[in-house]
Design an enzyme around this catalytic site. Structure first.
Site, PDB file in Angstrom:
ATOM      1  N   GLU A  55       0.809  -1.218   0.000  1.00  0.00           N
ATOM      2  CA  GLU A  55       0.000   0.000   0.000  1.00  0.00           C
ATOM      3  C   GLU A  55       0.845   1.272   0.000  1.00  0.00           C
ATOM      4  O   GLU A  55       0.610   2.192  -0.782  1.00  0.00           O
ATOM      5  CB  GLU A  55      -0.929  -0.001   1.214  1.00  0.00           C
ATOM      6  CG  GLU A  55      -1.820   1.233   1.303  1.00  0.00           C
ATOM      7  CD  GLU A  55      -2.763   1.189   2.492  1.00  0.00           C
ATOM      8  OE1 GLU A  55      -3.579   2.116   2.623  1.00  0.00           O
ATOM      9  OE2 GLU A  55      -2.680   0.233   3.284  1.00  0.00           O
TER      10      GLU A  55
ATOM     11  N   SER B 260      -8.259   4.609   6.765  1.00  0.00           N
ATOM     12  CA  SER B 260      -8.821   3.976   7.956  1.00  0.00           C
ATOM     13  C   SER B 260      -7.845   4.080   9.115  1.00  0.00           C
ATOM     14  O   SER B 260      -8.215   3.969  10.277  1.00  0.00           O
ATOM     15  CB  SER B 260      -9.149   2.504   7.678  1.00  0.00           C
ATOM     16  OG  SER B 260      -8.009   1.829   7.214  1.00  0.00           O
TER      17      SER B 260
ATOM     18  N   SER C  45      -0.715   7.186   8.655  1.00  0.00           N
ATOM     19  CA  SER C  45       0.712   6.887   8.621  1.00  0.00           C
ATOM     20  C   SER C  45       1.500   8.137   8.281  1.00  0.00           C
ATOM     21  O   SER C  45       1.144   8.865   7.346  1.00  0.00           O
ATOM     22  CB  SER C  45       1.025   5.799   7.579  1.00  0.00           C
ATOM     23  OG  SER C  45       0.521   4.554   7.977  1.00  0.00           O
TER      24      SER C  45
ATOM     25  N   ARG D 188       8.445   4.809   7.491  1.00  0.00           N
ATOM     26  CA  ARG D 188       7.264   5.159   8.282  1.00  0.00           C
ATOM     27  C   ARG D 188       7.728   5.568   9.670  1.00  0.00           C
ATOM     28  O   ARG D 188       8.333   4.783  10.391  1.00  0.00           O
ATOM     29  CB  ARG D 188       6.297   3.974   8.376  1.00  0.00           C
ATOM     30  CG  ARG D 188       4.973   4.311   9.062  1.00  0.00           C
ATOM     31  CD  ARG D 188       4.069   3.073   9.073  1.00  0.00           C
ATOM     32  NE  ARG D 188       2.746   3.392   9.586  1.00  0.00           N
ATOM     33  CZ  ARG D 188       2.397   3.363  10.862  1.00  0.00           C
ATOM     34  NH1 ARG D 188       3.300   3.037  11.779  1.00  0.00           N
ATOM     35  NH2 ARG D 188       1.162   3.655  11.231  1.00  0.00           N
TER      36      ARG D 188
END
Length: 291
Positions: free
Chosen positions: A72, A124, A127, A139
């Protein structure tokens, strides 16, 4: 989206938006359109990719095609970098606020010399990604939140000042000594401690106050991450912001407040579609390497 080139072919990218829970409706549509005659592969990323994989057998049976899943966050950044490279598109923008924070003017931002920058992906979950080059990122941290589509419809009609305790509720107006405006939130949901104020607050007001709390927290965390990484550009992306000007305005306001005007909240025109574009680009690149 026009003026794009993929695999040596120039043309227009078309987007269709539907919930991942409507995957079976998508299968029926793909079957009726004979999609297998023009494509043998579906590229997928994000949470919906798992649903596609779970129904892989039915996909092959109905439309005779394969599913390729892609990470993703890799796809998100690949899509951002690809679309930004499609000149003369002007993808990046920010909002100029008037002195009263009532009017927001959409203003183009030159993102051609982007690196390094902080990408805040709001879906949802949230990050925070420190991006150093087209192929290097990490991240930093993240938070969790739920879908806000229905709540935002309510929030657009609500007044968070009936729910949150503001600076004016404490000091009667602005607090110039610390440069705090009268409409600055002093305590999220602070007015709900009072019975008569609870009776005044409607569902719309509660939704607006919730959105204010969420956007304030996201902007605060994003600003701290940017300072820690010594980054001057913060780009907010994700499905949460698609067709959601209200949240963009609130993030603009929050970022201006937390950074004391030193950082702008940046946004992109095709919010919510970068992952889809990115996994297609990744697939074409990987296919060329194996040829």
């Amino acid at each position: 989206m026009r003026t794009c080139e993929l695999d040596g072919q120039a043309g227009t990218l078309h987007f269709i938006h539907f919930s991942s829970t409507e995957i079976f409706s998508f299968l029926r549509l793909a079957e009726s359109m004979g999609i297998s005659t023009s494509s043998t592969t579906i590229c997928a990323t994000g949470g919906g990719a798992q649903l596609l994989e779970d129904n892989l057998g039915e996909l092959k049976h109905k439309i005779g095609t394969k599913v390729h899943k892609y990470d993703e966050l890799d796809s998100l950044l690949c899509g951002i970098h690809y679309i930004e490279s499609c000149k003369p598109l002007r993808e990046c923008f920010y909002f100029e606020m008037d002195a009263e924070h009532k009017t927001y003017t959409k203003t183009p931002f030159d993102f051609s010399d982007a690196y390094p920058y902080l990408a805040v992906n709001i879906g949802s979950g949230v990050s925070m990604l420190a991006v150093y080059s087209p192929t290097e990122y990490r991240r930093i941290t993240g938070t969790r939140c739920e879908s806000f589509e229905e709540a935002i419809e309510l929030a657009e009609k609500g007044d968070s000042g009936l729910v949150d305790k503001l600076v004016r509720d404490i000091y009667g107006g602005d607090y110039p000594k610390f440069n705090l405006r009268a409409d600055t939130v002093a305590s999220s949901f602070g007015n709900m401690c009072c019975k008569w104020r609870r009776e005044l607050a409607k569902r719309e007001d509660l939704a607006r106050a919730t959105l204010t709390t969420v956007t304030n927290n996201i902007a605060s965390i994003a600003r701290l991450c940017a300072v820690n990484e010594k980054m001057q550009r913060i780009v907010f992306v994700g499905n949460f912001l698609r067709y959601n000007a209200l949240s963009m305005h609130m993030l603009t306001h929050a970022m201006d407040f937390w950074s004391r005007g030193s950082l702008k909240a940046l946004f992109l025109e095709h919010e919510g579609y970068f992952g889809a574009v990115g996994c297609i680009v990744e697939h074409l690149r990987s296919s060329k390497k194996t040829q």
